[in-house]
Design an enzyme around this catalytic site. Structure first.
Site, short mmCIF file in Angstrom:
data_model
loop_
_atom_site.label_atom_id
_atom_site.label_comp_id
_atom_site.label_asym_id
_atom_site.label_seq_id
_atom_site.Cartn_x
_atom_site.Cartn_y
_atom_site.Cartn_z
CG ASP A 198 -1.68 -1.23 1.37
OD1 ASP A 198 -1.96 -1.30 0.55
OD2 ASP A 198 -1.71 -1.47 2.22
CE LYS B 294 3.38 -2.34 -4.10
NZ LYS B 294 2.46 -2.25 -2.99
N GLY C 223 -4.30 -4.09 -4.66
CA GLY C 223 -5.12 -3.05 -4.80
C GLY C 223 -4.54 -2.33 -5.17
CG HIS C 224 -3.23 -0.61 -8.97
ND1 HIS C 224 -2.42 -1.37 -9.17
CD2 HIS C 224 -4.27 -0.46 -10.16
CE1 HIS C 224 -2.80 -2.64 -10.10
NE2 HIS C 224 -4.27 -2.41 -10.46
CD GLN D 50 0.83 -8.71 -2.44
OE1 GLN D 50 1.57 -9.61 -3.47
NE2 GLN D 50 -0.81 -8.78 -2.92
#
Ligand code: IMP
Length: 424
Positions: free
Chosen positions: A17, A20, A44-45, A223
């Site tokens: 988190d 990125k 998740g992005h 990650q």
């Protein structure tokens, strides 16, 4: 950083988190190919499309740049259900990616049984706070050599392969009552995979040719190093290699194909799930950071644990990944703090000072952080677009990060929008 003519990796250096996605999004316009090489929909992005934020978990950033080819490598694990939801979400916004998408036939499929095992284990005494998406059990099946790969979808023995995973799940969980039958899973999988069959193929060969032909490749990490199964805070980690080695395993490309590593860290630290976190702030400052940084998980919505920047972990991650340049994200979140800490040492129970992380989580848990404090800034950094417009206190803080991490900073993010930030 000008238009890159080289292949770069963007890797998380903390516990995930780090933001990125923003950096991949900013840079992906310059790249012909964007690759995910490990992890699954535990990641998740958030990408902003026409002013609207949408969360993607499996589809690489770059989806909304029509000239970007998207590759999901062999080191990943894939949920067809989630993949379809993301395709649908993009389709509704006028974005269709099926003619510029390649899914490795060696990537592993997350089956409902893997999710059931993940949640069964998490409800027991060895819970580590996983995302509950079946990631660990899918990688376990891979290592146990009874995983189901994307290339198996058309195989004559697909049902047999699914049945083996089903039997394993029954043995572990102790009951088949809550599990769908192998026949049901088989039918559903065939149905979901059908529109994607033309996208499944040899990603290693595609990437090798792209590299040899001088096409640019952006490797998008998921990650982060401290969650890496080998180099993270084991056992409180994910089940893939999120650090640099995973890139080569998860694509089949040789190290020579990579020119540069950009490591991404927040100006502070967060983590979700259980596990060591020496710089954690279980107080009103931690709460303030959580609020200011909207620190709630993209995948599970869980509040993230917040703390000072852990420079020991950061330097370690730079060493593991051979980071060439740092992206420091969310500097503006610290704008209202009177003083800002950096953890630059750990004190052991018997008074020893450590400057590298220990190998075992038990040792980590007992460490006391040694904190160096910096003055808060006299004016906000929010929206800053140049180094000279940053307050001197913030410059001092960033210089200290560079020194401790032994790595130069290439990008500083000062807000969620694309325009809020600066390349140094
Ligand atoms: P799993 O990957 O779902 O097995 O979860 C293992 C650990 O990694 C848990 O502590 C999760 O919270 C953490 N984790 C997995 N993916 C992410 C991510 O994308 N960001 C932050 N933490 C993650």
């Amino acid at each position: 950083m000008s238009k890159p003519a080289e292949n770069i990796a963007i890797l998380g250096l903390q516990w995930g988190d780090e933001g990125k996605g923003k950096l991949v999004d900013l840079l992906s316009t310059n790249f012909r190919n964007v690759v995910r090489f490990q992890g699954g929909n535990n990641a998740g992005h958030t990408v902003v499309i026409n002013g609207e934020s949408i969360a993607l978990h499996q589809i690489p950033c770059g989806a909304h740049h029509p000239e970007c080819f998207l590759i999901i490598g062999s080191g990943t694990v894939l949920s067809f259900e989630v993949f379809h939801q993301e395709l649908e979400c993009l389709h509704k916004r006028g974005i269709d990616i099926l003619d510029r998408l390649l899914l490795s036939d060696k990537a592993h499929i997350i089956l409902p049984y893997h999710i059931a095992i993940d949640n069964w284990r998490e409800s027991g005494s060895v819970a580590i706070g996983t995302t509950g998406r079946g990631i660990g059990p899918t990688y376990e099946a891979k290592a146990a050599r009874h995983g189901v790969r994307l290339g198996d979808i058309k195989a004559a023995n697909l049902l047999e392969k699914i049945s083996i995973v089903y039997k394993e799940a029954c043995l572990k969980i102790g009951s088949s009552a809550s599990l769908p039958t192998p026949e049901t899973v088989f039918e559903k999988l065939r149905e979901l995979a059908s529109p994607l069959l033309k996208c499944i193929g040899n990603a290693q060969e595609y990437l090798y040719n792209a590299w040899k032909q001088g096409e640019s490749i952006l490797f998008e990490g998921a990650q982060a190093t401290m969650l890496d199964i080998d180099h993270g805070t084991y056992p409180f980690v994910t089940s893939s290699n999120c650090s640099i080695g995973g890139l080569f395993i998860g694509t089949g490309l040789p190290p020579k194909a990579l020119n540069k590593v950009i490591g991404v860290a927040k100006a502070y630290t967060t983590r979700v799930g259980a596990g060591p976190f020496p710089s954690e702030l279980n107080n009103s400052i931690g709460e303030q950071i959580r609020k200011a940084g909207h620190e709630f998980g993209t995948t599970t919505g869980r509040p993230r644990r917040c703390g000072w920047l852990d420079a020991i972990a950061l330097r370690y991650a730079c060493h593991v990944n051979g980071v060439d340049a740092l992206g420091i994200m969310k500097l503006d979140v610290l704008d209202d703090l009177e003083r800002i800490g950096i953890v630059n040492g750990y004190q052991t129970e018997d008074g020893k000072l450590l400057h590298t992380p220990p190998s075992s989580a038990q040792e980590w848990e007992k460490l006391e952080p040694v904190i160096e404090y910096f003055d808060g800034w006299t004016k906000p950094t929010k929206g800053a677009k140049s180094w000279s417009s940053l307050p001197t206190q913030a410059q001092k803080y960033l210089k200290a990060i560079e020194k401790i991490a032994e790595t130069p900073i290439a990008y500083i993010s000062t807000g969620p929008d694309r325009e809020e930030g600066l390349f140094t």
